[in-house]
Design a protein around this motif. Structure first.
Motif, short mmCIF file in Angstrom:
data_model
loop_
_atom_site.label_atom_id
_atom_site.label_comp_id
_atom_site.label_asym_id
_atom_site.label_seq_id
_atom_site.Cartn_x
_atom_site.Cartn_y
_atom_site.Cartn_z
N UNK A 60 0.84 -1.20 0.00
CA UNK A 60 0.00 0.00 0.00
C UNK A 60 0.87 1.26 0.00
N UNK A 61 0.38 2.31 -0.58
CA UNK A 61 1.09 3.58 -0.68
C UNK A 61 1.32 4.22 0.69
N UNK A 62 2.42 4.93 0.79
CA UNK A 62 2.74 5.68 2.00
C UNK A 62 1.66 6.70 2.33
N UNK A 63 0.90 7.12 1.32
CA UNK A 63 -0.14 8.12 1.53
C UNK A 63 -1.21 7.63 2.50
N UNK A 64 -1.47 6.32 2.52
CA UNK A 64 -2.41 5.77 3.49
C UNK A 64 -1.88 5.95 4.91
N UNK A 65 -0.59 5.76 5.09
CA UNK A 65 0.04 5.94 6.40
C UNK A 65 -0.03 7.41 6.80
N UNK A 66 0.29 8.29 5.89
CA UNK A 66 0.21 9.73 6.16
C UNK A 66 -1.20 10.11 6.60
#
Length: 84
Positions: A60-66
């Protein structure tokens, strides 16, 4: 901007005994970053990725973590404004 994805997840105990999720982000250049998510952020991350299984977060993209970190920190915004 370099694109990063979740490359590893681990469940760990926080200093208060609550569970946290340790997420390793891997960048295109091979670099990595370790991000610790509290319970609230983990729920937000699971919701945005459509899973409840930590291993299914891999890729999954880091954007989900952000976004999960933002959601976790914003839960305090209303309380501080009202003095609670």
């Amino acid at each position: 901007m370099s694109i990063a994805v979740i490359s590893e997840v681990q469940i760990a105990a926080a200093h208060d005994g609550d569970a946290e999720l340790l997420v390793t982000l891997k960048y295109e250049n091979g670099g990595t970053t370790l991000v610790t998510l509290d319970e609230y952020a983990v729920r937000a991350l699971f919701d945005s990725c459509g899973t409840t299984v930590p291993e299914k977060l891999i890729g999954a993209s880091w954007e989900h973590v952000r976004d999960a970190l933002i959601a976790s920190s914003q839960r305090y915004a209303g309380a501080s404004a009202t003095g609670h």
